[in-house]
Design a protein around this motif. Structure first.
Motif, PDB file in Angstrom:
ATOM      1  N   ASP A   1       0.816  -1.219   0.000  1.00  0.00           N
ATOM      2  CA  ASP A   1       0.000   0.000   0.000  1.00  0.00           C
ATOM      3  C   ASP A   1       0.845   1.263   0.000  1.00  0.00           C
ATOM      4  O   ASP A   1       0.328   2.363  -0.213  1.00  0.00           O
ATOM      5  CB  ASP A   1      -0.943   0.020   1.202  1.00  0.00           C
ATOM      6  CG  ASP A   1      -0.221  -0.102   2.532  1.00  0.00           C
ATOM      7  OD1 ASP A   1       0.840  -0.769   2.580  1.00  0.00           O
ATOM      8  OD2 ASP A   1      -0.715   0.459   3.522  1.00  0.00           O
TER       9      ASP A   1
ATOM     10  N   LYS B   1       3.341  -3.151  -8.371  1.00  0.00           N
ATOM     11  CA  LYS B   1       2.146  -2.921  -9.199  1.00  0.00           C
ATOM     12  C   LYS B   1       1.656  -4.224  -9.821  1.00  0.00           C
ATOM     13  O   LYS B   1       0.443  -4.498  -9.859  1.00  0.00           O
ATOM     14  CB  LYS B   1       2.464  -1.899 -10.293  1.00  0.00           C
ATOM     15  CG  LYS B   1       1.298  -1.671 -11.249  1.00  0.00           C
ATOM     16  CD  LYS B   1       1.711  -0.881 -12.478  1.00  0.00           C
ATOM     17  CE  LYS B   1       0.543  -0.808 -13.458  1.00  0.00           C
ATOM     18  NZ  LYS B   1       0.926  -0.156 -14.726  1.00  0.00           N
TER      19      LYS B   1
ATOM     20  N   LYS C   1      -4.597  -3.471  -7.782  1.00  0.00           N
ATOM     21  CA  LYS C   1      -5.726  -2.669  -7.329  1.00  0.00           C
ATOM     22  C   LYS C   1      -5.251  -1.559  -6.389  1.00  0.00           C
ATOM     23  O   LYS C   1      -4.882  -1.813  -5.238  1.00  0.00           O
ATOM     24  CB  LYS C   1      -6.755  -3.552  -6.624  1.00  0.00           C
ATOM     25  CG  LYS C   1      -7.467  -4.516  -7.555  1.00  0.00           C
ATOM     26  CD  LYS C   1      -8.571  -5.281  -6.842  1.00  0.00           C
ATOM     27  CE  LYS C   1      -9.309  -6.211  -7.794  1.00  0.00           C
ATOM     28  NZ  LYS C   1     -10.414  -6.946  -7.117  1.00  0.00           N
ATOM     29  N   VAL C   2      -5.230  -0.351  -6.903  1.00  0.00           N
ATOM     30  CA  VAL C   2      -4.808   0.810  -6.109  1.00  0.00           C
ATOM     31  C   VAL C   2      -5.764   1.965  -6.390  1.00  0.00           C
ATOM     32  O   VAL C   2      -6.588   1.909  -7.312  1.00  0.00           O
ATOM     33  CB  VAL C   2      -3.358   1.240  -6.453  1.00  0.00           C
ATOM     34  CG1 VAL C   2      -2.363   0.169  -6.077  1.00  0.00           C
ATOM     35  CG2 VAL C   2      -3.240   1.601  -7.933  1.00  0.00           C
ATOM     36  N   THR C   3      -5.643   3.018  -5.607  1.00  0.00           N
ATOM     37  CA  THR C   3      -6.481   4.198  -5.834  1.00  0.00           C
ATOM     38  C   THR C   3      -6.062   4.891  -7.127  1.00  0.00           C
ATOM     39  O   THR C   3      -4.955   4.695  -7.635  1.00  0.00           O
ATOM     40  CB  THR C   3      -6.349   5.195  -4.675  1.00  0.00           C
ATOM     41  OG1 THR C   3      -5.007   5.713  -4.664  1.00  0.00           O
ATOM     42  CG2 THR C   3      -6.656   4.531  -3.342  1.00  0.00           C
ATOM     43  N   LEU C   4      -6.963   5.722  -7.647  1.00  0.00           N
ATOM     44  CA  LEU C   4      -6.656   6.450  -8.873  1.00  0.00           C
ATOM     45  C   LEU C   4      -5.437   7.351  -8.675  1.00  0.00           C
ATOM     46  O   LEU C   4      -4.573   7.451  -9.557  1.00  0.00           O
ATOM     47  CB  LEU C   4      -7.868   7.292  -9.284  1.00  0.00           C
ATOM     48  CG  LEU C   4      -7.735   8.088 -10.591  1.00  0.00           C
ATOM     49  CD1 LEU C   4      -7.523   7.138 -11.767  1.00  0.00           C
ATOM     50  CD2 LEU C   4      -8.987   8.943 -10.818  1.00  0.00           C
ATOM     51  N   ARG C   5      -5.360   7.995  -7.519  1.00  0.00           N
ATOM     52  CA  ARG C   5      -4.216   8.879  -7.226  1.00  0.00           C
ATOM     53  C   ARG C   5      -2.912   8.092  -7.228  1.00  0.00           C
ATOM     54  O   ARG C   5      -1.923   8.506  -7.824  1.00  0.00           O
ATOM     55  CB  ARG C   5      -4.431   9.565  -5.883  1.00  0.00           C
ATOM     56  CG  ARG C   5      -3.274  10.443  -5.416  1.00  0.00           C
ATOM     57  CD  ARG C   5      -3.680  11.229  -4.176  1.00  0.00           C
ATOM     58  NE  ARG C   5      -2.602  12.048  -3.663  1.00  0.00           N
ATOM     59  CZ  ARG C   5      -1.877  11.754  -2.577  1.00  0.00           C
ATOM     60  NH1 ARG C   5      -2.131  10.648  -1.892  1.00  0.00           N
ATOM     61  NH2 ARG C   5      -0.911  12.553  -2.185  1.00  0.00           N
ATOM     62  N   ASP C   6      -2.912   6.929  -6.565  1.00  0.00           N
ATOM     63  CA  ASP C   6      -1.698   6.112  -6.531  1.00  0.00           C
ATOM     64  C   ASP C   6      -1.376   5.545  -7.905  1.00  0.00           C
ATOM     65  O   ASP C   6      -0.204   5.449  -8.290  1.00  0.00           O
ATOM     66  CB  ASP C   6      -1.859   4.968  -5.523  1.00  0.00           C
ATOM     67  CG  ASP C   6      -1.678   5.415  -4.085  1.00  0.00           C
ATOM     68  OD1 ASP C   6      -1.336   6.596  -3.864  1.00  0.00           O
ATOM     69  OD2 ASP C   6      -1.886   4.586  -3.170  1.00  0.00           O
ATOM     70  N   SER C   7      -2.408   5.169  -8.643  1.00  0.00           N
ATOM     71  CA  SER C   7      -2.182   4.609  -9.980  1.00  0.00           C
ATOM     72  C   SER C   7      -1.464   5.607 -10.878  1.00  0.00           C
ATOM     73  O   SER C   7      -0.520   5.246 -11.600  1.00  0.00           O
ATOM     74  CB  SER C   7      -3.519   4.208 -10.605  1.00  0.00           C
ATOM     75  OG  SER C   7      -3.331   3.724 -11.918  1.00  0.00           O
TER      76      SER C   7
ATOM     77  N   GLY D   1       2.375   3.828  -3.880  1.00  0.00           N
ATOM     78  CA  GLY D   1       2.046   5.165  -4.371  1.00  0.00           C
ATOM     79  C   GLY D   1       2.857   6.235  -3.678  1.00  0.00           C
ATOM     80  O   GLY D   1       3.325   7.188  -4.311  1.00  0.00           O
TER      81      GLY D   1
END
Length: 341
Positions: A291, A316, A321-327, A294
């Motif tokens: 986690d 990755k 599966k990560v948040t849009l910000r982290d992606s 990002g």
């Protein structure tokens, strides 16, 4: 694809430049007294008018002239008493540009005036792009007997990139442990960083305690504590951060990201042992705490450190599966790192 990659590089380079100017604050530091003087075309010294102590009268010009100068501010009682007792002192006024309002910036004694005049002589060299020469000038004033000059020196050094700060010849770094969490709040980040550069290993314990307390309350300048601790404590401190602080899930992700910033910085500028610890420790951290991918991508990219490209890419792939910000941060970091930074 190449156009997108070029854009990504430009964006991350821009972020790195912004980070250098406001690291550990959460805000952009305000212009210093010297910046305000450089933005002015008319600078005067003034004292209360002997004929009417309720008004200022100019006595000398440091830029422009004193003809037809009308300062609307009135000296308060404390200023009148101070200047009455010190004939060699004067209030420093400057206008914003040529016609802006007058601003009372400081009370100058002989020593402070000499500092201001020296800085004004360097305006052509220092204005706009404050290089190492400007920072070194103020680094020599950290132990000045005048408290106002010492504060000005701290405010100036507060804007230096860490790589520049750690190369300066610094004075007046004794006794920093007494006020790491006191005094003017806006000066705490720079005082903490200077404590790390003091070579005083007795400060390791208070810096570590400050970092732990700051992590518990998501202190905005938490990264300054972590950076200073690694500077003083070396590889052992970096390992402590990696194995104890960043694995502690009772700390918020925001707090841990602020600490990761210190690793991004020391991964570039730390000793060989520190850099090796970070290069080995961050990939191991991401395997157990994916986690944080990002956060690693944002902070290492922010400071132009591309050493974690492979580790972030592997994280990755294993944990898509990560948040849009982290992606966004992860994809940009991997792309730039793959291109060689």
């Amino acid at each position: 694809m190449m156009k997108a990659l070029t854009l990504a590089v430009a964006m991350l380079t821009s972020l790195a430049q912004i980070a250098a100017a406001c690291a550990f604050h959460g805000y952009t530091p305000r212009p210093t007294l010297i910046d305000k003087l450089y933005a002015s075309e008319q600078i005067v010294l003034a004292r209360p008018d002997p004929a009417d102590p309720s008004r200022f009268v100019p006595v000398a010009a440091l830029a422009g002239d004193v003809d037809y100068v009308d300062i609307p501010q009135s000296p308060d009682a404390q200023t009148r008493d101070r200047l009455r007792a010190a004939p060699g002192q004067a209030a420093l006024f400057a206008r914003d540009g040529a016609y802006g309002p007058w601003e009372n910036l400081a009370i100058l004694d002989t020593r402070y005036r000499a500092v201001v005049e020296s800085a004004l002589r360097q305006q052509f060299r220092w204005q706009g792009d404050a290089g190492p020469a400007r920072y070194q000038f103020f680094a020599k004033l950290l132990d000045d007997p005048n408290a106002d000059i010492r504060q000005l020196a701290l405010l100036e050094l507060d804007r230096a990139e860490y790589r520049v700060l750690r190369k300066l010849r610094l004075r007046g770094l004794t006794g920093l442990g007494d006020d790491l969490e006191g005094g003017d709040a806006k000066l705490r980040p720079i005082r903490i960083l200077l404590a790390g550069l003091s070579r005083d290993r007795s400060l390791i314990a208070p810096l570590s305690s400050g970092m732990q307390r700051g992590a518990a309350r998501n202190l905005r300048y938490l990264g300054a504590y972590a950076t200073a601790l690694v500077e003083l404590g070396g590889a052992d401190a970096a390992d402590q951060i990696l194995t104890l602080m960043l694995t502690n899930t009772s700390y918020s992700l925001d707090s841990r990201e602020r600490i990761i910033e210190a690793l991004a910085i020391h991964g570039l500028y730390g000793s060989g042992a520190v850099r090796r610890t970070i290069k080995r420790g961050v990939p191991a951290l991401l395997k157990s705490h994916p986690d944080l991918a990002g956060s690693v991508a944002r902070q290492f990219g922010r400071h132009g450190n591309w050493d974690m490209g492979r580790a972030v890419a592997e994280t990755k792939a294993a944990h898509p599966k990560v948040t849009l910000r982290d992606s966004f941060a992860i994809n940009q970091y991997i792309a730039v790192a793959a291109d060689g930074g």
